[in-house]
Design a protein around this motif. Sequence first.
Motif, PDB file in Angstrom:
ATOM      1  N   GLY A   1      -5.180  -0.917  -7.409  1.00  0.00           N
ATOM      2  CA  GLY A   1      -6.403  -0.067  -7.242  1.00  0.00           C
ATOM      3  C   GLY A   1      -5.965   1.406  -6.514  1.00  0.00           C
ATOM      4  O   GLY A   1      -4.472   1.837  -6.650  1.00  0.00           O
ATOM      5  N   TYR A   2      -6.951   1.852  -6.602  1.00  0.00           N
ATOM      6  CA  TYR A   2      -6.458   3.493  -6.380  1.00  0.00           C
ATOM      7  C   TYR A   2      -7.371   3.473  -4.867  1.00  0.00           C
ATOM      8  O   TYR A   2      -9.060   3.838  -5.494  1.00  0.00           O
TER       9      TYR A   2
ATOM     10  N   SER B   1       7.723  10.515  -5.848  1.00  0.00           N
ATOM     11  CA  SER B   1       8.302   9.262  -6.019  1.00  0.00           C
ATOM     12  C   SER B   1       7.419   8.085  -6.306  1.00  0.00           C
ATOM     13  O   SER B   1       7.681   6.895  -6.722  1.00  0.00           O
ATOM     14  N   GLY B   2       5.491   8.139  -5.720  1.00  0.00           N
ATOM     15  CA  GLY B   2       4.814   7.546  -5.656  1.00  0.00           C
ATOM     16  C   GLY B   2       4.720   6.336  -7.004  1.00  0.00           C
ATOM     17  O   GLY B   2       5.168   5.357  -7.051  1.00  0.00           O
ATOM     18  N   LEU B   3       4.476   7.784  -8.225  1.00  0.00           N
ATOM     19  CA  LEU B   3       4.240   6.679  -9.743  1.00  0.00           C
ATOM     20  C   LEU B   3       6.347   6.136 -10.229  1.00  0.00           C
ATOM     21  O   LEU B   3       5.628   4.912 -10.423  1.00  0.00           O
ATOM     22  N   ASP B   4       6.897   6.737  -9.680  1.00  0.00           N
ATOM     23  CA  ASP B   4       8.177   6.025 -10.356  1.00  0.00           C
ATOM     24  C   ASP B   4       8.699   4.680  -9.355  1.00  0.00           C
ATOM     25  O   ASP B   4       9.251   4.156 -10.235  1.00  0.00           O
TER      26      ASP B   4
ATOM     27  N   ILE C   1       0.861  -0.756   0.450  1.00  0.00           N
ATOM     28  CA  ILE C   1      -0.041  -0.206  -0.022  1.00  0.00           C
ATOM     29  C   ILE C   1       0.698   1.536   0.010  1.00  0.00           C
ATOM     30  O   ILE C   1       2.195   1.131   1.233  1.00  0.00           O
ATOM     31  N   CYS C   2       0.975   2.352  -1.398  1.00  0.00           N
ATOM     32  CA  CYS C   2       1.886   3.157  -1.077  1.00  0.00           C
ATOM     33  C   CYS C   2       1.285   4.168  -1.283  1.00  0.00           C
ATOM     34  O   CYS C   2       0.173   4.092  -3.071  1.00  0.00           O
ATOM     35  N   ASP C   3       1.780   5.137  -0.874  1.00  0.00           N
ATOM     36  CA  ASP C   3       1.256   6.678  -0.939  1.00  0.00           C
ATOM     37  C   ASP C   3       1.817   6.965  -2.139  1.00  0.00           C
ATOM     38  O   ASP C   3       3.109   7.278  -2.201  1.00  0.00           O
ATOM     39  N   ILE C   4       1.263   7.539  -2.881  1.00  0.00           N
ATOM     40  CA  ILE C   4       1.717   8.472  -4.196  1.00  0.00           C
ATOM     41  C   ILE C   4       2.376   9.545  -4.150  1.00  0.00           C
ATOM     42  O   ILE C   4       3.614  10.175  -4.579  1.00  0.00           O
ATOM     43  N   SER C   5       2.151  10.391  -3.045  1.00  0.00           N
ATOM     44  CA  SER C   5       2.602  11.751  -2.989  1.00  0.00           C
ATOM     45  C   SER C   5       4.242  11.522  -1.992  1.00  0.00           C
ATOM     46  O   SER C   5       4.144  12.182  -0.888  1.00  0.00           O
TER      47      SER C   5
ATOM     48  N   VAL D   1       0.179  -4.020  -5.941  1.00  0.00           N
ATOM     49  CA  VAL D   1       0.144  -2.302  -5.288  1.00  0.00           C
ATOM     50  C   VAL D   1      -0.743  -1.221  -5.344  1.00  0.00           C
ATOM     51  O   VAL D   1      -2.033  -1.198  -6.272  1.00  0.00           O
ATOM     52  N   LEU D   2      -2.221  -1.057  -4.104  1.00  0.00           N
ATOM     53  CA  LEU D   2      -2.487  -0.197  -3.887  1.00  0.00           C
ATOM     54  C   LEU D   2      -1.976   1.185  -3.800  1.00  0.00           C
ATOM     55  O   LEU D   2      -1.467   1.343  -3.066  1.00  0.00           O
ATOM     56  N   ILE D   3      -2.717   2.594  -4.750  1.00  0.00           N
ATOM     57  CA  ILE D   3      -1.686   3.548  -4.520  1.00  0.00           C
ATOM     58  C   ILE D   3      -3.061   4.060  -3.520  1.00  0.00           C
ATOM     59  O   ILE D   3      -3.910   4.773  -4.074  1.00  0.00           O
ATOM     60  N   MET D   4      -2.170   4.761  -2.489  1.00  0.00           N
ATOM     61  CA  MET D   4      -3.504   5.680  -1.964  1.00  0.00           C
ATOM     62  C   MET D   4      -2.978   7.143  -2.279  1.00  0.00           C
ATOM     63  O   MET D   4      -1.968   7.177  -2.367  1.00  0.00           O
TER      64      MET D   4
END
Lengths: 209, 209
Positions: free
Chosen positions: B100-101, B61-64, B52-56, B78-81
């Motif tokens: 997922g988002y 670097s979230g997207l990277d 579970i990863c925060d995008i900001s 990978v779930l993006i928060m």
Amino acid sequence: MKRILIADDHAIVRRGLRLLLLEEYPSAEIGEASDAETLINKIIQHEWDVVICDISMPGRSGLDALSQIKQMAPKLPVLIMSMYPEDQYALRVLKAGAAGYLGKETIHDDIIKAIHTVELGKKFITPTIAEKLAKAFEEDQSDQLHEKLSDREFDVFKMLASGKAVSEIANQFALSVTTVSTYRSRVLEKMGMKSNADLTRYALEKKLI
Amino acid sequence: MKRILIADDHAIVRRGLRLLLLEEYPSAEIGEASDAETLINKIIQHEWDVVICDISMPGRSGLDALSQIKQMAPKLPVLIMSMYPEDQYALRVLKAGAAGYLGKETIHDDIIKAIHTVELGKKFITPTIAEKLAKAFEEDQSDQLHEKLSDREFDVFKMLASGKAVSEIANQFALSVTTVSTYRSRVLEKMGMKSNADLTRYALEKKLI
DNA sequence: AGAAACTGTAGTAAAAAAACTACAAGATCA
DNA sequence: TGATCTTGTAGTTTTTTTACTACAGTTTCT
């Protein structure tokens, strides 16, 4: 009644050139420009028979100015002067449309001869340059620009072309940023390009990346 | 015995998430990372069931991180928060391979549901996002990235793609450099790209320049 | 109608890149 | 066999770029 436009950022050089030209053509009209912008403006405002332009005016603008002039007035002959010897840059200059290249060994007579030659629509090529031209032609240098790069330069070129930042490259090769930056300058110089986008285009076209 | 890795730069968020997860999975193994680098390292060192990863996180670097993870471990969900609402960025994230988002309105139950879903190798898509997806699909948005740009942005995009520097563009449009720079950021953001070279490639491919 | 998003615009501060310069070792050409 | 070029490397200073942030109109969903 020749109309000759001189562009050089050194007043001394302009003055010397003016005297030299007046000696040969006492009634010539001589214009002067100390930077690329003025040069372009004078060309817009007035017709000239020949332009003599130093390549190293502030801001690398000699070549830039040349290509701009070639767009605006394709037939106006532009003689490029340079303090550098007649090395590979002469070829680049000719490729960009200059009517001739006057290197640092150029003497009085050469300039007069050059003016005569280019006025007839011909190119003024010294024997030295002629030889370089022949060699370049043989090697088809113009179509394989990247082969003139050294190994390191080529590495850097590829990475720049694929969008890597100078700092990333430095990091990856464990070199200083300034070193990589120097390579970049040399690559651009050697390939006669001015932005990373040009490199990208070139690399895509040649399928190097 | 789930193994869940949480990446977020705010300790509070990690703590909250950890408690929330332990409530549902009392025996779960929970890992934490506060930046992209740690995240990547933890993934290398250990196997996980879900990230579970925060995008900001610091440095965009979230997207990277996501794309790096997708290269290293394509199957790891990978779930993006994100603190942003479920806007267009959700699509970009999904396109980059997220499972997922989780937007800012996400509640407790959603997270648990999301974990269940992605563990099965499926994507967790909220109805809101599903709709957006459908629309995007219909409009073939993914193939016409540049159509999402505003007029100004598109102008800037074209010039950047053809190798103009931000300062040149600013000059030409009589805008401040920072303004043009902002456009550039937005263009890059909207198109999901990260360098001018990407823009050049895209523009060449679509024959926009 | 109201909230949320998008657009055009720019300032400030921090980071990165570019221009210039330099230098030694190897290559090359005359 | 010198003189000139090329190559690999980097420091300094100047110029550009970037990341953030902000804000007021527009547009767009709900």
